[in-house]
Design a protein around this motif. Structure first.
Motif, PDB file in Angstrom:
ATOM      1  N   GLU A 160      48.477  27.165  25.292  1.00 38.28           N
ATOM      2  CA  GLU A 160      47.560  26.202  24.693  1.00 38.28           C
ATOM      3  C   GLU A 160      46.143  26.758  24.606  1.00 38.28           C
ATOM      4  N   LYS A 161      45.722  27.538  25.604  1.00 39.59           N
ATOM      5  CA  LYS A 161      44.373  28.110  25.593  1.00 39.59           C
ATOM      6  C   LYS A 161      44.184  29.079  24.430  1.00 39.59           C
ATOM      7  N   ARG A 162      45.259  29.724  24.011  1.00 39.28           N
ATOM      8  CA  ARG A 162      45.152  30.703  22.927  1.00 39.28           C
ATOM      9  C   ARG A 162      45.293  30.085  21.533  1.00 39.28           C
ATOM     10  N   THR A 163      45.535  28.777  21.472  1.00 41.63           N
ATOM     11  CA  THR A 163      45.749  28.127  20.172  1.00 41.63           C
ATOM     12  C   THR A 163      44.863  26.883  20.020  1.00 41.63           C
ATOM     13  N   PRO A 164      43.538  27.027  20.091  1.00 40.19           N
ATOM     14  CA  PRO A 164      42.649  25.860  20.047  1.00 40.19           C
ATOM     15  C   PRO A 164      42.736  25.069  18.746  1.00 40.19           C
ATOM     16  N   ARG A 184      53.808  14.266   4.382  1.00 35.13           N
ATOM     17  CA  ARG A 184      53.264  15.344   3.550  1.00 35.13           C
ATOM     18  C   ARG A 184      52.620  16.442   4.392  1.00 35.13           C
ATOM     19  N   TYR A 185      52.010  16.059   5.522  1.00 30.90           N
ATOM     20  CA  TYR A 185      51.369  17.049   6.391  1.00 30.90           C
ATOM     21  C   TYR A 185      52.416  17.837   7.170  1.00 30.90           C
ATOM     22  N   LYS A 186      53.482  17.166   7.543  1.00 32.75           N
ATOM     23  CA  LYS A 186      54.583  17.862   8.207  1.00 32.75           C
ATOM     24  C   LYS A 186      55.184  18.905   7.277  1.00 32.75           C
ATOM     25  N   ILE A 187      55.410  18.520   6.021  1.00 34.64           N
ATOM     26  CA  ILE A 187      55.979  19.455   5.046  1.00 34.64           C
ATOM     27  C   ILE A 187      55.017  20.611   4.774  1.00 34.64           C
ATOM     28  N   SER A 188      53.727  20.294   4.656  1.00 37.13           N
ATOM     29  CA  SER A 188      52.726  21.344   4.425  1.00 37.13           C
ATOM     30  C   SER A 188      52.689  22.330   5.586  1.00 37.13           C
ATOM     31  N   PHE A 189      52.779  21.791   6.805  1.00 37.11           N
ATOM     32  CA  PHE A 189      52.761  22.666   7.975  1.00 37.11           C
ATOM     33  C   PHE A 189      53.991  23.570   7.982  1.00 37.11           C
ATOM     34  N   LEU A 190      55.157  22.996   7.721  1.00 38.84           N
ATOM     35  CA  LEU A 190      56.390  23.787   7.706  1.00 38.84           C
ATOM     36  C   LEU A 190      56.345  24.861   6.623  1.00 38.84           C
ATOM     37  N   ASN A 191      55.805  24.518   5.455  1.00 38.93           N
ATOM     38  CA  ASN A 191      55.711  25.489   4.362  1.00 38.93           C
ATOM     39  C   ASN A 191      54.787  26.642   4.725  1.00 38.93           C
ATOM     40  N   GLY A 192      53.750  26.345   5.509  1.00 38.12           N
ATOM     41  CA  GLY A 192      52.842  27.402   5.945  1.00 38.12           C
ATOM     42  C   GLY A 192      53.368  28.175   7.131  1.00 38.12           C
ATOM     43  N   SER A 193      54.134  27.495   7.977  1.00 40.15           N
ATOM     44  CA  SER A 193      54.672  28.130   9.186  1.00 40.15           C
ATOM     45  C   SER A 193      55.886  29.000   8.889  1.00 40.15           C
ATOM     46  N   ARG A 194      56.679  28.594   7.905  1.00 37.60           N
ATOM     47  CA  ARG A 194      57.940  29.301   7.629  1.00 37.60           C
ATOM     48  C   ARG A 194      57.740  30.795   7.336  1.00 37.60           C
ATOM     49  N   PRO A 195      56.751  31.195   6.525  1.00 39.15           N
ATOM     50  CA  PRO A 195      56.553  32.637   6.288  1.00 39.15           C
ATOM     51  C   PRO A 195      56.136  33.417   7.532  1.00 39.15           C
ATOM     52  N   LEU A 196      55.671  32.713   8.567  1.00 38.06           N
ATOM     53  CA  LEU A 196      55.254  33.390   9.799  1.00 38.06           C
ATOM     54  C   LEU A 196      56.404  33.577  10.779  1.00 38.06           C
ATOM     55  N   MET A 197      57.519  32.897  10.538  1.00 39.81           N
ATOM     56  CA  MET A 197      58.647  32.999  11.462  1.00 39.81           C
ATOM     57  C   MET A 197      59.210  34.417  11.578  1.00 39.81           C
ATOM     58  N   VAL A 221      48.299  39.835  16.176  1.00 35.07           N
ATOM     59  CA  VAL A 221      46.966  39.380  15.762  1.00 35.07           C
ATOM     60  C   VAL A 221      47.048  38.664  14.421  1.00 35.07           C
ATOM     61  N   TYR A 222      47.796  39.243  13.487  1.00 37.81           N
ATOM     62  CA  TYR A 222      47.945  38.621  12.161  1.00 37.81           C
ATOM     63  C   TYR A 222      48.622  37.255  12.279  1.00 37.81           C
ATOM     64  N   MET A 223      49.718  37.184  13.016  1.00 41.79           N
ATOM     65  CA  MET A 223      50.458  35.934  13.189  1.00 41.79           C
ATOM     66  C   MET A 223      49.567  34.863  13.811  1.00 41.79           C
ATOM     67  N   HIS A 224      48.840  35.224  14.844  1.00 42.67           N
ATOM     68  CA  HIS A 224      47.966  34.278  15.539  1.00 42.67           C
ATOM     69  C   HIS A 224      46.868  33.767  14.612  1.00 42.67           C
ATOM     70  N   ARG A 225      46.236  34.666  13.882  1.00 47.88           N
ATOM     71  CA  ARG A 225      45.145  34.277  12.984  1.00 47.88           C
ATOM     72  C   ARG A 225      45.634  33.340  11.879  1.00 47.88           C
ATOM     73  N   GLU A 226      46.787  33.672  11.296  1.00 50.09           N
ATOM     74  CA  GLU A 226      47.317  32.862  10.205  1.00 50.09           C
ATOM     75  C   GLU A 226      47.752  31.478  10.689  1.00 50.09           C
ATOM     76  N   HIS A 227      48.331  31.417  11.864  1.00 48.67           N
ATOM     77  CA  HIS A 227      48.787  30.133  12.391  1.00 48.67           C
ATOM     78  C   HIS A 227      47.602  29.227  12.728  1.00 48.67           C
ATOM     79  N   GLU A 228      46.566  29.780  13.299  1.00 53.04           N
ATOM     80  CA  GLU A 228      45.367  29.005  13.600  1.00 53.04           C
ATOM     81  C   GLU A 228      44.683  28.538  12.319  1.00 53.04           C
ATOM     82  N   SER A 229      44.639  29.413  11.312  1.00 55.18           N
ATOM     83  CA  SER A 229      44.049  29.045  10.025  1.00 55.18           C
ATOM     84  C   SER A 229      44.838  27.919   9.362  1.00 55.18           C
ATOM     85  N   LEU A 230      46.162  27.995   9.432  1.00 54.67           N
ATOM     86  CA  LEU A 230      47.029  26.950   8.884  1.00 54.67           C
ATOM     87  C   LEU A 230      46.747  25.620   9.575  1.00 54.67           C
TER      88      LEU A 230
END
Length: 323
Positions: free
Chosen positions: A214-218, A239-252, A292-301
Motif C-alpha cells: 500500500e505504501k508503494r501505491t499512493p 463505467r469506472y470499473k470497466i475503464s480500470f480493467l481496460n487500463g489494467s489488462r495491458p499491464l498484466m 518501474v514501467y508497470m508501477h508508473r503506468e498503474h499509478e497513472s491509471l
C-alpha cells in the motif's frame, strides 16, 4: 462430468492474469498432479510444503558448476513450480482456499529464491569477476543481496498486488485475494489477546506485507478508497470499473513476467552455461526496468480514473442542484 479442458479453465485465476507458458505448459501438468493428489485426499498446503523442500534441493544443485548438477537443479525447480501450481489449482477446484494457504504459497517462492541466491553467491565467490583476474569474494554476496532483497522481492510483491487488484475489479472480492493492512492488523490485535504464537507471527508479518504494498501505491490507494466509499453509497460505478480493467489488462503481461517463468528461464540458462552472474544482473536491469514501467503506468491509471470519477460526480451534483 467435466472434461479436462473445462477443469483446466476452472482452475485458472482468470484468462487476463495467466501467462502463456502457464496456460499451455505449467497449468495442464499442475492439473494432472492436482487430480492425482486430490484422489489421495492430500491437502493443498501439504503440496506447498513439498514444493518448499524441492526448491531448497534445487538451490543446492545450482551451487555446483558441472552440467549434471545444474540439470538436476532445473528439473527440481520445475517440479517445485508444478507443485506450486498444483496447490493453487486444487484450492480453486475444491474450494479449499485459505489465507494461510495463500501466504504459504508466496512464502514457498521466497524460500526457493533465498536459497538460490545463497547458493549462487557461494558458487561465485571463488570465481573471477568477468574480464578480470580478481575473485568475486564478498562482492558475490553484495551483488546477490542487492538483486534479491532490493529488486526481486519488491518486484514480486507488487506484481502479485496488481494481479489481485485486477481480479478484484474483474470478479469481485470473492474472486480475488486482495487484502489490506488495517484489516490484517485488526486480526493481529485479536491474536495478541487470545491467539496462538504462530497466529500472532503470521498476521503480524502478513499485515506488514500488505502495508508495504500500500505504501508503494499512493495513487491507487486514494482512488480505491474513493471508489469503495461511492460503492457503499450505491453509486453506479460500472463505467469506472470497466475503464480500470481496460487500463489494467495491458499491464498484466508485465506482472506475469515479474513472477516466476522469465526469471527462472534466465536462471536456468545462466547456470547451465556457467555464467551465474548474468542472472542477478538481469534482475537488476531488465526486470527492474519492467517493474518501474508497470508501477508508473498503474499509478497513472489510478490517478486519471479518480480524477474522471470526481469530475463526473461534481457534474451530477450540479445537475441535481439545478433541477
Amino acid at each position: 462430468m467435466s472434461t479436462f479442458k473445462q477443469l483446466l479453465q476452472e482452475s485458472f485465476k482468470s484468462n487476463d492474469t495467466e501467462e502463456w507458458l502457464d496456460v499451455h505448459f505449467t497449468r495442464p501438468i499442475g492439473l494432472v498432479f492436482a487430480l492425482f493428489w486430490n484422489k489421495l485426499g492430500v491437502h493443498p498446503n501439504a503440496i506447498t510444503i513439498l514444493s518448499i523442500f524441492l526448491g531448497i534441493v534445487a538451490a543446492v544443485m545450482f551451487y555446483y558448476r558441472d552440467l549434471a548438477h545444474n540439470i538436476m537443479g532445473v528439473a527440481l525447480l520445475m517440479l517445485a513450480n508444478f507443485c506450486d501450481s498444483t496447490d493453487g489449482q486444487m484450492a480453486r477446484l475444491t474450494g479449499k482456499k485459505t489465507l494461510v494457504g495463500r501466504v504459504l504459497d508466496g512464502f514457498s517462492g521466497d524460500v526457493w529464491f533465498f536459497c538460490i541466491y545463497f547458493a549462487l553467491a557461494c558458487r561465485l565467490m571463488p570465481q573471477d569477476i568477468p574480464f578480470t583476474q580478481v575473485k568475486w569474494g564478498i562482492w558475490a554476496w553484495v551483488l546477490l543481496g542487492i538483486a534479491g532483497f532490493l529488486f526481486h522481492s519488491p518486484q514480486s510483491s507488487l506484481s502479485d498486488y496488481y494481479r489481485q487488484i485486477h481480479l478484484f475489479f474483474l470478479k469481485g472480492k470473492e474472486g480475488s485475494e486482495l487484502d489490506n493492512y488495517q484489516q490484517q492488523r485488526a486480526i493481529y490485535e485479536q491474536q495478541k489477546k487470545s491467539g496462538s504464537f504462530i497466529g500472532k507471527v503470521f498476521y503480524y508479518n502478513y499485515a506488514n506485507y500488505c502495508k508495504s504494498q500500500e505504501k508503494r501505491t499512493p495513487q491507487f490507494q486514494s482512488f480505491f478508497k474513493d471508489y469503495l466509499e461511492k460503492y457503499r453509497e450505491g453509486k453506479d460505478l460500472e463505467r469506472y470499473k470497466i475503464s480500470f480493467l481496460n487500463g489494467s489488462r495491458p499491464l498484466m503481461p508485465y506482472t506475469n513476467i515479474l513472477t516466476f517463468n522469465t526469471r527462472a528461464i534466465c536462471l536456468y540458462v545462466s547456470c547451465l552455461i556457467d555464467l551465474p552472474w548474468i542472472y542477478p544482473l538481469f534482475e537488476i536491469t531488465v526486470m527492474q526496468g519492467l517493474y518501474v514501467y508497470m508501477h508508473r503506468e498503474h499509478e497513472s491509471l489510478s490517478h486519471s480514473i479518480a480524477q474522471q470519477m470526481d469530475a463526473d460526480m461534481v457534474c451530477q451534483e450540479k445537475g441535481r442542484e439545478q433541477v
